[in-house]
Design a protein around this motif. Sequence first.
Motif, PDB file in Angstrom:
ATOM      1  N   VAL A  86       0.836  -1.196   0.000  1.00  0.00           N
ATOM      2  CA  VAL A  86       0.000   0.000   0.000  1.00  0.00           C
ATOM      3  C   VAL A  86       0.873   1.249   0.000  1.00  0.00           C
ATOM      4  N   SER A  87       0.461   2.228  -0.803  1.00  0.00           N
ATOM      5  CA  SER A  87       1.088   3.550  -0.772  1.00  0.00           C
ATOM      6  C   SER A  87      -0.021   4.596  -0.810  1.00  0.00           C
ATOM      7  N   LEU A  88       0.334   5.816  -0.453  1.00  0.00           N
ATOM      8  CA  LEU A  88      -0.624   6.906  -0.365  1.00  0.00           C
ATOM      9  C   LEU A  88      -0.418   7.886  -1.514  1.00  0.00           C
ATOM     10  N   VAL A  89      -1.508   8.297  -2.116  1.00  0.00           N
ATOM     11  CA  VAL A  89      -1.477   9.333  -3.156  1.00  0.00           C
ATOM     12  C   VAL A  89      -1.903  10.640  -2.495  1.00  0.00           C
ATOM     13  N   ARG A  90      -1.126  11.671  -2.734  1.00  0.00           N
ATOM     14  CA  ARG A  90      -1.455  12.999  -2.202  1.00  0.00           C
ATOM     15  C   ARG A  90      -1.780  13.944  -3.356  1.00  0.00           C
ATOM     16  N   ASN A  91      -2.581  14.958  -3.077  1.00  0.00           N
ATOM     17  CA  ASN A  91      -2.895  15.961  -4.103  1.00  0.00           C
ATOM     18  C   ASN A  91      -1.739  16.958  -4.206  1.00  0.00           C
ATOM     19  N   ALA A  92      -1.863  17.923  -5.094  1.00  0.00           N
ATOM     20  CA  ALA A  92      -0.793  18.892  -5.330  1.00  0.00           C
ATOM     21  C   ALA A  92      -0.449  19.678  -4.068  1.00  0.00           C
ATOM     22  N   GLY A  93      -1.412  19.845  -3.173  1.00  0.00           N
ATOM     23  CA  GLY A  93      -1.169  20.560  -1.914  1.00  0.00           C
ATOM     24  C   GLY A  93      -0.608  19.686  -0.814  1.00  0.00           C
ATOM     25  N   GLY A  94      -0.394  18.396  -1.117  1.00  0.00           N
ATOM     26  CA  GLY A  94       0.174  17.483  -0.127  1.00  0.00           C
ATOM     27  C   GLY A  94      -0.835  16.800   0.771  1.00  0.00           C
ATOM     28  N   GLU A  95      -2.107  17.049   0.531  1.00  0.00           N
ATOM     29  CA  GLU A  95      -3.150  16.422   1.346  1.00  0.00           C
ATOM     30  C   GLU A  95      -3.408  14.997   0.855  1.00  0.00           C
ATOM     31  N   PRO A  96      -3.634  14.057   1.790  1.00  0.00           N
ATOM     32  CA  PRO A  96      -3.932  12.676   1.388  1.00  0.00           C
ATOM     33  C   PRO A  96      -5.171  12.615   0.499  1.00  0.00           C
ATOM     34  N   ARG A  97      -5.062  11.841  -0.587  1.00  0.00           N
ATOM     35  CA  ARG A  97      -6.178  11.714  -1.536  1.00  0.00           C
ATOM     36  C   ARG A  97      -6.797  10.325  -1.463  1.00  0.00           C
ATOM     37  N   HIS A  98      -5.986   9.287  -1.674  1.00  0.00           N
ATOM     38  CA  HIS A  98      -6.434   7.900  -1.575  1.00  0.00           C
ATOM     39  C   HIS A  98      -5.198   6.997  -1.521  1.00  0.00           C
TER      40      HIS A  98
END
Length: 179
Positions: free
Chosen positions: A98-110
Amino acid sequence: LRDSEELNRATFEQAAVGIAHVGLDGSWLRVNDRLCAIVGYARDELLGLSFQDITHPEDVETDLDQMRRVLGEEISTYSMEKRYLRKDRSLVWVNLTVSLVRNAGGEPRHFIAVVEEITERKLSEDALRASEARLEAGADLAGLGFYEVDFVGQTVFVDDRFAEICGMGAGSEPGLRTL
């Protein structure tokens, strides 16, 4: 751009392992056919569940702890062996990464989850452990000891019973005694 999107879609859908996008709450957001085959659910059924719904109860908390560690930025990814309960309620062992995808602002996305079925390997490991236990029990009953040598004749393992039979001193580390 269209070619890139098609390549990403084909990679996701045609991978030889299960792949999913998982929401921060554990809900399945996107799943490929291989994951559906591993867990025995149709895509629309699986998308109506969370990973917690199909994870063996003894494995849920470990998985959630690892997710919390990723979200807390203690670790960037994790892998674990765990059990899913298939739709028919049979168990399937998987290796989950498992890895985490973050948005451009660094917030967790999924999360991105990669799922490889390892049931056959786990069954083989269990059978090997059971066979080793029977061999050890039989050797103990017969009063036998074991040692191993490598290809050049160096002793690489001596069990306690063999050491006792040969009068080797106790106190050496098991497996590291020399003849």
